[in-house]
Write a protein that holds these residues in place. Structure first.
Motif, PDB file in Angstrom:
ATOM      1  N   HIS A   1      14.580  29.153 -13.093  1.00 28.19           N
ATOM      2  CA  HIS A   1      15.980  28.843 -13.344  1.00 28.19           C
ATOM      3  C   HIS A   1      16.213  28.524 -14.819  1.00 28.19           C
ATOM      4  CE1 HIS A   1      20.015  27.746 -12.288  1.00 28.19           C
ATOM      5  NE2 HIS A   1      19.886  26.541 -12.808  1.00 28.19           N
ATOM      6  N   LEU A   2      17.365  28.938 -15.335  1.00 21.09           N
ATOM      7  CA  LEU A   2      17.655  28.709 -16.751  1.00 21.09           C
ATOM      8  C   LEU A   2      17.786  27.233 -17.094  1.00 21.09           C
ATOM      9  CD1 LEU A   2      21.353  29.322 -17.820  1.00 21.09           C
ATOM     10  CD2 LEU A   2      20.720  29.142 -15.424  1.00 21.09           C
ATOM     11  N   GLY A   3      17.972  26.363 -16.089  1.00 20.83           N
ATOM     12  CA  GLY A   3      18.081  24.936 -16.356  1.00 20.83           C
ATOM     13  C   GLY A   3      16.761  24.191 -16.263  1.00 20.83           C
ATOM     14  N   ASP A   4      15.652  24.915 -16.057  1.00 20.55           N
ATOM     15  CA  ASP A   4      14.327  24.290 -15.937  1.00 20.55           C
ATOM     16  C   ASP A   4      13.722  24.167 -17.334  1.00 20.55           C
ATOM     17  OD1 ASP A   4      11.645  23.670 -15.537  1.00 20.55           O
ATOM     18  OD2 ASP A   4      11.426  24.963 -13.782  1.00 20.55           O
ATOM     19  N   LEU A   5      13.884  23.007 -17.952  1.00 19.43           N
ATOM     20  CA  LEU A   5      13.456  22.834 -19.346  1.00 19.43           C
ATOM     21  C   LEU A   5      11.953  23.033 -19.512  1.00 19.43           C
ATOM     22  CD1 LEU A   5      14.234  22.199 -22.233  1.00 19.43           C
ATOM     23  CD2 LEU A   5      14.025  19.763 -21.711  1.00 19.43           C
TER      24      LEU A   5
ATOM     25  N   ALA B   1      15.761  37.068 -29.697  1.00 14.83           N
ATOM     26  CA  ALA B   1      17.117  36.813 -29.201  1.00 14.83           C
ATOM     27  C   ALA B   1      17.054  36.507 -27.708  1.00 14.83           C
ATOM     28  CB  ALA B   1      18.023  38.023 -29.451  1.00 14.83           C
ATOM     29  N   VAL B   2      18.128  35.892 -27.224  1.00  9.36           N
ATOM     30  CA  VAL B   2      18.295  35.610 -25.797  1.00  9.36           C
ATOM     31  C   VAL B   2      19.609  36.238 -25.344  1.00  9.36           C
ATOM     32  CG1 VAL B   2      18.624  33.804 -24.053  1.00  9.36           C
ATOM     33  CG2 VAL B   2      16.982  33.459 -25.924  1.00  9.36           C
ATOM     34  N   MET B   3      19.576  36.861 -24.165  1.00 12.18           N
ATOM     35  CA  MET B   3      20.787  37.425 -23.551  1.00 12.18           C
ATOM     36  C   MET B   3      20.984  36.735 -22.205  1.00 12.18           C
ATOM     37  SD  MET B   3      20.096  41.441 -24.546  1.00 12.18           S
ATOM     38  CE  MET B   3      21.767  42.010 -24.754  1.00 12.18           C
ATOM     39  N   HIS B   4      22.223  36.325 -21.926  1.00 12.88           N
ATOM     40  CA  HIS B   4      22.501  35.418 -20.802  1.00 12.88           C
ATOM     41  C   HIS B   4      23.444  36.074 -19.794  1.00 12.88           C
ATOM     42  CE1 HIS B   4      23.667  32.142 -18.370  1.00 12.88           C
ATOM     43  NE2 HIS B   4      24.054  31.263 -19.269  1.00 12.88           N
ATOM     44  N   PHE B   5      22.907  36.323 -18.567  1.00 11.10           N
ATOM     45  CA  PHE B   5      23.691  36.919 -17.474  1.00 11.10           C
ATOM     46  C   PHE B   5      23.558  36.098 -16.188  1.00 11.10           C
ATOM     47  CE2 PHE B   5      22.132  40.149 -20.345  1.00 11.10           C
ATOM     48  CZ  PHE B   5      23.291  40.811 -20.705  1.00 11.10           C
ATOM     49  N   ALA B   6      23.233  34.820 -16.313  1.00 14.65           N
ATOM     50  CA  ALA B   6      22.840  34.040 -15.134  1.00 14.65           C
ATOM     51  C   ALA B   6      23.927  33.104 -14.618  1.00 14.65           C
ATOM     52  CB  ALA B   6      21.578  33.238 -15.449  1.00 14.65           C
ATOM     53  N   ALA B   7      25.189  33.409 -14.905  1.00 12.66           N
ATOM     54  CA  ALA B   7      26.265  32.543 -14.417  1.00 12.66           C
ATOM     55  C   ALA B   7      26.591  32.833 -12.956  1.00 12.66           C
ATOM     56  CB  ALA B   7      27.525  32.738 -15.257  1.00 12.66           C
ATOM     57  N   PHE B   8      27.039  31.807 -12.237  1.00 13.80           N
ATOM     58  CA  PHE B   8      27.721  32.033 -10.964  1.00 13.80           C
ATOM     59  C   PHE B   8      29.098  32.608 -11.305  1.00 13.80           C
ATOM     60  CE2 PHE B   8      25.242  28.154  -9.246  1.00 13.80           C
ATOM     61  CZ  PHE B   8      24.148  28.952  -8.960  1.00 13.80           C
ATOM     62  N   SER B   9      29.573  33.568 -10.492  1.00 11.97           N
ATOM     63  CA  SER B   9      30.729  34.341 -10.955  1.00 11.97           C
ATOM     64  C   SER B   9      31.811  34.605  -9.914  1.00 11.97           C
ATOM     65  CB  SER B   9      30.244  35.685 -11.517  1.00 11.97           C
ATOM     66  OG  SER B   9      29.587  36.437 -10.513  1.00 11.97           O
TER      67      SER B   9
ATOM     68  N   THR C   1      21.074  23.368 -21.524  1.00  8.34           N
ATOM     69  CA  THR C   1      19.616  23.221 -21.524  1.00  8.34           C
ATOM     70  C   THR C   1      18.944  24.407 -22.209  1.00  8.34           C
ATOM     71  OG1 THR C   1      19.715  21.936 -19.483  1.00  8.34           O
ATOM     72  CG2 THR C   1      17.586  22.896 -20.051  1.00  8.34           C
ATOM     73  N   LEU C   2      19.405  25.611 -21.894  1.00 14.77           N
ATOM     74  CA  LEU C   2      18.861  26.823 -22.510  1.00 14.77           C
ATOM     75  C   LEU C   2      19.077  26.803 -24.027  1.00 14.77           C
ATOM     76  CD1 LEU C   2      17.721  29.740 -22.349  1.00 14.77           C
ATOM     77  CD2 LEU C   2      20.057  30.507 -21.855  1.00 14.77           C
ATOM     78  N   LEU C   3      20.275  26.448 -24.453  1.00 14.84           N
ATOM     79  CA  LEU C   3      20.580  26.423 -25.890  1.00 14.84           C
ATOM     80  C   LEU C   3      19.771  25.348 -26.611  1.00 14.84           C
ATOM     81  CD1 LEU C   3      24.442  26.959 -25.694  1.00 14.84           C
ATOM     82  CD2 LEU C   3      22.768  28.579 -26.587  1.00 14.84           C
ATOM     83  N   LYS C   4      19.552  24.200 -25.941  1.00 13.72           N
ATOM     84  CA  LYS C   4      18.700  23.152 -26.532  1.00 13.72           C
ATOM     85  C   LYS C   4      17.284  23.675 -26.767  1.00 13.72           C
ATOM     86  CE  LYS C   4      20.741  18.824 -24.802  1.00 13.72           C
ATOM     87  NZ  LYS C   4      20.526  17.721 -23.825  1.00 13.72           N
ATOM     88  N   ALA C   5      16.740  24.375 -25.773  1.00 13.70           N
ATOM     89  CA  ALA C   5      15.384  24.921 -25.908  1.00 13.70           C
ATOM     90  C   ALA C   5      15.336  25.959 -27.023  1.00 13.70           C
ATOM     91  CB  ALA C   5      14.928  25.519 -24.580  1.00 13.70           C
ATOM     92  N   MET C   6      16.363  26.806 -27.101  1.00 17.03           N
ATOM     93  CA  MET C   6      16.434  27.776 -28.186  1.00 17.03           C
ATOM     94  C   MET C   6      16.459  27.076 -29.536  1.00 17.03           C
ATOM     95  SD  MET C   6      19.205  30.566 -26.755  1.00 17.03           S
ATOM     96  CE  MET C   6      19.336  31.303 -28.391  1.00 17.03           C
TER      97      MET C   6
END
Length: 329
Positions: free
Chosen positions: A56-60, A74-82, A104-109
């Motif tokens: 999961h993208l929120g798993d730091l 680079a990072v590409m993000h398609f993991a939203a609920f929609s 969380t993803l942006l913090k890790a980046m």
């Protein structure tokens, strides 16, 4: 497109749009790592030449492991609920996944010095259209939690650019449709809410019928008009955005639309022509909140990035989708 080879983390790369992006990235000789928790993605859509990590993208902790193991460009993000309707009933779930976990993803980046981010956004940031076609300068007034979360991330990205130099391109798209011409990947959702795949489900007897919501709109045939963009054209736009960022270009926002649009009746008739079969349709009252017409102007991305859709014909879009559904669904 550039010939620069890069290592890309694709978050949500087992989903409908993400899987098509991954295929084009790999065809362009990029190294791809796919992160997906398979909550809405599918293992069979994952490209065999990409490294797949289920998570999961929120798993730091997992993100730290990934960023320590790979030097991503680079990072590409398609993991939203929609799902708009679902977001109305479960706003906390949407804000947690779409905004909280993206933070969380942006913090890790940020902690690993990754400064390039391509973001899958949505036309839902605009809300009710004040003018047609919708341009990027249209006021952003979302009418549901889904749109609110996407707009919140866009604003966060602007702040991250100012504070950290994190460059991002957000692509706001309307209705993705169609499938890769190989027939190997295509549109797969559970539940399925999109018009074209549901037309094929009805044609194949997997559902009894589809509902046509509203025939009294102020449009030529009384049904809603929507923008449809082939998923491979969307993918091409993401690669163009990536090229800009890899060349140290500036942050930006672009619409991805057809500049025209098709009515629900036109889509039904074209689908029936492609499959040479009548599709059971039941006319129903309007759904609350459905605008009569939603069509994007994509002039900006055509002008600035040279985006040239290759699948603008509605018949082509539907035919590629039918090839996938007939084989796989």
């Amino acid at each position: 497109m550039s010939n620069q080879q890069a290592r890309i983390l694709v978050v949500g790369g087992a989903g409908y749009i993400g899987s098509h992006i991954v295929r084009q990235l790999i065809n362009a000789c990029h190294d791809v790592v796919i992160l997906d928790d398979l909550s809405t993605g599918y293992r069979q859509l994952v490209h065999q030449d990409g490294e797949f990590v289920q998570g999961h993208l929120g798993d730091l902790n997992l993100l730290e492991q990934l960023f320590n193991r790979h030097r991503f460009d680079a990072v590409m993000h398609f993991a939203a609920f929609s799902q708009v309707g679902e977001s109305m009933h479960h706003p906390l779930r949407y804000y947690q996944n779409n905004l909280g976990d993206t933070i969380t993803l942006l913090k890790a980046m940020q902690s690993h010095g990754i400064r390039r981010f391509v973001f899958s956004s949505t036309a839902a940031v605009y809300g009710e259209p004040l003018e047609i076609p919708i341009t990027e300068s249209h006021p952003c007034l979302p009418t549901n939690p889904y749109g609110n979360t996407k707009l919140a991330v866009e604003r966060l990205l602007t702040d991250c650019d100012m504070a950290y130099g994190l460059r991002s391109i957000a692509l706001r798209y309307f209705n993705a449709a169609g499938a890769d011409e190989s027939g190997e990947i295509g549109e797969l959702h559970d539940p399925e809410t999109h018009l074209i795949p549901n037309l094929f489900k009805a044609a194949l007897g997997q559902i009894d019928h589809i509902r046509l919501f509203g025939t009294d709109y102020p449009t030529p045939d009384g049904t809603c008009i929507r923008d449809y963009v082939h998923v491979n054209d969307l993918a091409q736009a993401h690669l163009l955005a990536l090229d800009v960022l890899l060349a140290d270009g500036e942050s930006a926002v672009y619409n991805l639309g057809s500049n025209s649009g098709f009515s629900v009746k036109e889509v039904i008739e074209k689908a029936e022509a492609v499959i040479e079969k009548k599709i059971p349709v039941i006319e129903s009252p309007r759904r609350p909140g459905d605008p009569a017409k939603l069509v994007a102007s994509s002039d900006k991305i055509r002008r600035e990035l040279g985006w040239k859709p290759g699948y603008e014909s509605l018949e082509t879009i539907i035919a590629t989708a039918w090839r996938w559904h007939r084989k796989n669904v």
